[in-house]
Design an enzyme around this catalytic site. Structure first.
Site, PDB file in Angstrom:
ATOM      1  N   LEU A  58      45.315  31.455  20.487  1.00  0.00           N
ATOM      2  CA  LEU A  58      46.157  30.494  19.461  1.00  0.00           C
ATOM      3  C   LEU A  58      47.192  31.154  19.137  1.00  0.00           C
ATOM      4  O   LEU A  58      48.374  29.481  19.381  1.00  0.00           O
ATOM      5  CB  LEU A  58      45.789  31.090  18.582  1.00  0.00           C
ATOM      6  N   TYR A  59      48.235  32.303  19.890  1.00  0.00           N
ATOM      7  CA  TYR A  59      49.559  32.674  19.373  1.00  0.00           C
ATOM      8  C   TYR A  59      50.517  31.380  20.063  1.00  0.00           C
ATOM      9  O   TYR A  59      50.565  31.700  21.796  1.00  0.00           O
ATOM     10  CB  TYR A  59      50.047  33.700  20.230  1.00  0.00           C
ATOM     11  N   THR A  60      51.510  30.556  19.655  1.00  0.00           N
ATOM     12  CA  THR A  60      52.213  29.799  20.097  1.00  0.00           C
ATOM     13  C   THR A  60      51.566  28.930  21.156  1.00  0.00           C
ATOM     14  O   THR A  60      52.500  28.646  21.699  1.00  0.00           O
ATOM     15  CB  THR A  60      53.920  30.610  20.575  1.00  0.00           C
TER      16      THR A  60
END
Length: 369
Positions: A58-60
């Site tokens: 999910l991150y960035t």
């Protein structure tokens, strides 16, 4: 600083007590570190001896995984690096099977993460958050299949109920699946609820706790003040957010910040260092995830284990941050337990019964010269 390594849970995986979180790698969410800064943060962590890297699909929007993989590859660190990433979150609106903890999404997500990370295997693969739907049996069977396929080495759970973690571990033990080696959970002076169930579960059933948000999203760094008007940091942008992880501006937390500031001053250390030290040296904690958007923040935080908090000062931090035990834990204290033991002093094992294993010293030479 000297970075020590300890096994994660009941596994043989050696990880540093401070881990590098990469949720700040990329600016797609309107905050975070650009590529040059992220690389400098990564380099500072590696040069301090750190070997444990935490990220998520999910991150960035995938940038965090991509950059982490590139940084590891560029320095030839894949065999030294312990990479943890997570699945669950959905990035395809309208497609319910592009998220969650079902077998279909796990199989999709792991291949996507492997591609972004540019690696053939993931050292620790974690469920990111309980989806309230998928049976633990399905999750653990799928993760075990991935271990057997060589795509992942160890498994973990992040942000799940304690009963779900216990069921997952029991299923793994009963069926011979790869067990849960890690629990990734929020923990700080401002958030101590995991002490009631998760810490006892982890210490007794082999799951080391990886702490996220040890500074309560920056609150414990000292940058925020009760009467301050905005723009001090990321939390200001979430003052009206419904996200439960960002609800930090409370009277209780301001009291914690005030006492932490006094303790830090007496120790001659930064508030963030003291808050991180307190978390890292609590029972059941395997590693603490450091997040930073600036190189200076990472450099300061890497010194968090270079000192000890004296017992008297630790007691002050414990006192101001302690929360009443909820039922049924309020019934498990000495007031009720003494009724069980008949008032006789009774314990688990005597002090020193199980000595800790700590390997130190120089390696034996096999050279005759």
């Amino acid at each position: 600083m000297t970075m020590n390594y300890y096994t994660l849970g009941n596994s043989g995986l050696r990880v540093s007590r401070l881990a590098l979180g990469t949720m700040t790698f990329g600016t797609e969410w309107g905050w975070g570190a650009d590529r040059e800064t992220a690389r400098a943060i990564f380099d500072a962590y590696v040069e301090a001896g750190g070997n444990f890297f935490d990220t998520a699909d999910l991150y960035t929007g995938g940038t965090a995984e991509t950059w982490l993989g590139e940084f590891v590859s560029e320095r030839g660190l894949r065999d030294r690096a312990v990479i943890a990433t997570k699945f669950t979150m959905n990035t395809e609106p309208g497609n319910p099977n592009a998220g969650g903890n079902g077998r279909k999404n796990i199989m999709r997500a792991v291949d996507a993460s492997l591609k972004r990370l540019g690696t053939e295997y993931i050292d620790l693969y974690l469920l990111h958050v309980w989806d309230r739907l998928t049976p633990a049996e399905e999750v653990m069977r799928t993760l075990d299949d991935l271990v057997r396929a060589g795509k992942i080495r160890h498994v973990g759970l992040s942000d799940v109920p304690a009963w779900y973690a216990a069921r997952a571990q029991a299923i793994a033990e009963l069926r011979g699946y790869e067990p849960v080696s890690a629990l990734q959970l929020e923990y700080s002076l401002a958030e101590r609820t995991i002490e009631n169930e998760f810490v006892p579960f982890g210490t007794r059933h082999g799951a080391g706790i990886m702490v996220w948000s040890p500074l309560a999203n920056g609150l414990l760094s000292g940058k925020y003040r009760p009467m301050q008007a905005g723009n001090a940091g990321r939390l200001d942008g979430f003052r009206n957010s419904t996200h439960p992880g960002f609800q930090k501006f409370t009277e209780r937390n301001w009291a914690i910040v005030a006492e932490l500031e006094k303790v830090a001053a007496e120790l001659g250390r930064g508030m963030a260092e003291v808050a991180l030290n307190w978390v890292a040296t609590q029972p059941g904690i395997a590693t603490v995830i450091l997040g930073a958007t600036k190189l200076e923040q990472m450099q300061d935080n890497l010194g968090a284990l270079d000192f000890e908090i004296p017992a008297a000062l630790r007691d002050r931090l414990d006192s101001v941050s302690r929360t009443p035990a909820p039922f049924p834990y309020s019934y498990f204290g000495s007031q009720i337990q003494a009724r069980v033991t008949g008032g006789a002093t009774t314990g688990d094992k005597p002090s020193g019964y199980a000595l800790p294993v700590l390997v130190e010293g120089e390696a034996a030479s096999v050279s005759t010269s």
